[in-house]
Design a protein around this motif. Structure first.
Motif, mmCIF file in Angstrom:
data_model
loop_
_atom_site.group_PDB
_atom_site.id
_atom_site.type_symbol
_atom_site.label_atom_id
_atom_site.label_comp_id
_atom_site.label_asym_id
_atom_site.label_seq_id
_atom_site.Cartn_x
_atom_site.Cartn_y
_atom_site.Cartn_z
ATOM 1 N N LEU A 82 2.979 10.672 8.609
ATOM 2 C CA LEU A 82 3.665 10.209 7.411
ATOM 3 C C LEU A 82 4.989 9.576 7.796
ATOM 4 C CD1 LEU A 82 3.046 13.313 5.127
ATOM 5 C CD2 LEU A 82 1.840 11.143 5.089
ATOM 6 N N LEU A 83 5.170 8.340 7.401
ATOM 7 C CA LEU A 83 6.417 7.645 7.701
ATOM 8 C C LEU A 83 7.509 8.148 6.770
ATOM 9 C CD1 LEU A 83 5.082 4.012 8.115
ATOM 10 C CD2 LEU A 83 5.696 5.633 9.901
ATOM 11 N N PRO A 84 8.696 8.394 7.298
ATOM 12 C CA PRO A 84 9.770 8.877 6.427
ATOM 13 C C PRO A 84 10.266 7.783 5.489
ATOM 14 C CG PRO A 84 10.575 8.584 8.656
ATOM 15 C CD PRO A 84 9.098 8.341 8.698
ATOM 16 N N THR A 85 10.562 8.174 4.293
ATOM 17 C CA THR A 85 11.109 7.251 3.306
ATOM 18 C C THR A 85 12.634 7.265 3.394
ATOM 19 O OG1 THR A 85 11.186 8.988 1.647
ATOM 20 C CG2 THR A 85 9.165 7.662 1.755
ATOM 21 N N ASP A 86 13.273 6.367 2.663
ATOM 22 C CA ASP A 86 14.737 6.355 2.643
ATOM 23 C C ASP A 86 15.286 7.654 2.069
ATOM 24 O OD1 ASP A 86 14.899 3.836 3.753
ATOM 25 O OD2 ASP A 86 14.917 2.819 1.807
ATOM 26 N N PHE A 87 14.607 8.185 1.060
ATOM 27 C CA PHE A 87 15.028 9.451 0.463
ATOM 28 C C PHE A 87 14.931 10.583 1.479
ATOM 29 C CE2 PHE A 87 13.940 13.334 -1.951
ATOM 30 C CZ PHE A 87 15.125 13.479 -2.653
ATOM 31 N N ALA A 88 13.845 10.627 2.248
ATOM 32 C CA ALA A 88 13.681 11.666 3.268
ATOM 33 C C ALA A 88 14.752 11.540 4.349
ATOM 34 C CB ALA A 88 12.293 11.586 3.882
ATOM 35 N N LEU A 89 15.087 10.321 4.708
ATOM 36 C CA LEU A 89 16.136 10.126 5.710
ATOM 37 C C LEU A 89 17.510 10.520 5.161
ATOM 38 C CD1 LEU A 89 14.950 6.784 7.320
ATOM 39 C CD2 LEU A 89 14.838 9.075 8.304
ATOM 40 N N ARG A 90 17.715 10.334 3.854
ATOM 41 C CA ARG A 90 18.978 10.769 3.248
ATOM 42 C C ARG A 90 19.063 12.287 3.160
ATOM 43 N NH1 ARG A 90 18.175 6.611 -0.752
ATOM 44 N NH2 ARG A 90 17.605 8.280 -2.180
ATOM 45 N N LEU A 91 17.918 12.975 3.104
ATOM 46 C CA LEU A 91 17.904 14.431 3.057
ATOM 47 C C LEU A 91 18.106 15.061 4.436
ATOM 48 C CD1 LEU A 91 15.039 15.305 0.557
ATOM 49 C CD2 LEU A 91 17.483 15.590 0.244
ATOM 50 N N ARG A 92 17.976 14.261 5.496
ATOM 51 C CA ARG A 92 18.075 14.785 6.855
ATOM 52 C C ARG A 92 19.403 15.497 7.131
ATOM 53 N NH1 ARG A 92 19.256 13.112 12.323
ATOM 54 N NH2 ARG A 92 17.619 13.880 13.714
ATOM 55 N N PRO A 93 20.576 14.934 6.780
ATOM 56 C CA PRO A 93 21.829 15.668 7.029
ATOM 57 C C PRO A 93 21.910 16.998 6.273
ATOM 58 C CG PRO A 93 22.294 13.365 6.606
ATOM 59 C CD PRO A 93 20.851 13.575 6.305
ATOM 60 N N GLY A 94 21.408 17.030 5.073
ATOM 61 C CA GLY A 94 21.390 18.286 4.322
ATOM 62 C C GLY A 94 20.485 19.324 4.966
ATOM 63 N N PHE A 95 19.367 18.856 5.501
ATOM 64 C CA PHE A 95 18.454 19.768 6.184
ATOM 65 C C PHE A 95 19.088 20.300 7.466
ATOM 66 C CE2 PHE A 95 14.893 20.696 9.048
ATOM 67 C CZ PHE A 95 14.257 21.661 8.294
ATOM 68 N N ILE A 96 19.793 19.429 8.194
ATOM 69 C CA ILE A 96 20.482 19.871 9.411
ATOM 70 C C ILE A 96 21.566 20.880 9.059
ATOM 71 C CG2 ILE A 96 21.975 19.093 11.293
ATOM 72 C CD1 ILE A 96 20.338 16.489 11.330
ATOM 73 N N HIS A 113 4.620 8.484 -0.931
ATOM 74 C CA HIS A 113 4.825 7.077 -0.612
ATOM 75 C C HIS A 113 4.010 6.606 0.584
ATOM 76 C CE1 HIS A 113 8.324 7.919 -3.147
ATOM 77 N NE2 HIS A 113 8.177 6.661 -3.510
ATOM 78 N N ALA A 114 3.080 7.426 1.046
ATOM 79 C CA ALA A 114 2.264 7.042 2.195
ATOM 80 C C ALA A 114 1.212 6.023 1.766
ATOM 81 C CB ALA A 114 1.597 8.269 2.808
ATOM 82 N N GLN A 115 1.167 4.899 2.436
ATOM 83 C CA GLN A 115 0.196 3.857 2.114
ATOM 84 C C GLN A 115 -1.167 4.157 2.723
ATOM 85 O OE1 GLN A 115 0.734 1.415 -0.033
ATOM 86 N NE2 GLN A 115 2.766 2.273 -0.358
ATOM 87 N N ASP A 116 -1.202 4.847 3.840
ATOM 88 C CA ASP A 116 -2.471 5.122 4.519
ATOM 89 C C ASP A 116 -3.329 6.123 3.766
ATOM 90 O OD1 ASP A 116 -1.790 3.418 6.532
ATOM 91 O OD2 ASP A 116 -0.968 4.995 7.825
ATOM 92 N N LEU A 117 -2.719 6.971 2.953
ATOM 93 C CA LEU A 117 -3.471 7.990 2.243
ATOM 94 C C LEU A 117 -3.984 7.532 0.882
ATOM 95 C CD1 LEU A 117 -1.410 11.187 2.998
ATOM 96 C CD2 LEU A 117 -3.520 10.437 4.044
ATOM 97 N N MET A 118 -3.621 6.356 0.450
ATOM 98 C CA MET A 118 -4.012 5.901 -0.881
ATOM 99 C C MET A 118 -5.520 5.899 -1.114
ATOM 100 S SD MET A 118 -1.308 5.770 -2.499
ATOM 101 C CE MET A 118 -1.701 4.938 -4.023
ATOM 102 N N PRO A 119 -6.365 5.515 -0.141
ATOM 103 C CA PRO A 119 -7.797 5.578 -0.415
ATOM 104 C C PRO A 119 -8.306 7.001 -0.607
ATOM 105 C CG PRO A 119 -7.364 4.132 1.436
ATOM 106 C CD PRO A 119 -6.081 4.810 1.097
#
Length: 181
Positions: free
Chosen positions: A9-23, A139-145
């Motif tokens: 799963l590719l990280p989204t912008d939201f997931a990347l923004r949550l990274r500092p909070g997770f750290i 938001h994963a495009q590969d899982l849509m099918p």
């Protein structure tokens, strides 16, 4: 051995923004490990170390956030949080001091703080990691099918239900009025 279908799963912008909070939540958990060692809760500290190690997998890898590891971390943190709630309840049931009693020693006050903060920190960290995973999954495009509505598969019809399109492109069951005789 059966082949396993795995899509990173590719990280989204939201997931990347949550990274500092997770750290930050991992750093709080690391401080709680030190506190657990100070109050001589050896097994609690060791189990929390393993939770933190699993959390390090979330922020490492090819991308800056690994969403698949975030789900595993979430499960592990919730299970550890449940056990910490149990140990918190047991501690306060067997303690001779009330919560933050002024007569308690500094070590007893530290123990009370650690036992109260540990489940809260684990559950909040699990919520952040699940938010990372669910956003990347949605938001994963590969899982849509593989998703029911996107692939044109009507699971409600397969189960014998009638469905109408609801907001968000999901099927909602239709309520039937009873027929008069």
């Amino acid at each position: 051995m059966l082949p396993i279908y795995h899509v990173e799963l590719l990280p989204t912008d939201f997931a990347l923004r949550l990274r500092p909070g997770f750290i930050a939540s991992l750093l709080v958990l690391a401080l709680l490990v030190l506190g657990k060692f100070m109050i001589r809760d050896w097994w609690g500290a060791v189990s929390l170390v393993f939770v933190i190690l699993m959390g390090l997998f979330v922020i490492s890898g090819q991308y800056r956030v690994n969403a698949s590891s975030a789900l595993f971390y979430c499960v592990m943190a919730v299970i550890s949080g449940v056990f910490d709630v149990i140990s918190c309840v047991l501690y306060f049931q067997h303690s001779k001091y009330k919560m933050f009693d002024h007569r308690a020693s500094n070590l007893a006050l530290l123990a009370q703080g650690v036992f109260l903060l540990s489940p809260a920190a684990l559950f909040s960290s699990a919520m952040v990691s699940y938010a990372i995973f669910s956003d990347c999954r949605d938001h994963a495009q590969d899982l849509m099918p593989l998703r029911g509505a996107a692939a044109g598969v009507d699971y409600a019809a397969a189960l014998g239900w009638e469905a109408t399109a609801a907001p968000g492109n999901q099927a909602a069951p239709v309520q039937h009025q009873p027929m008069a005789p």
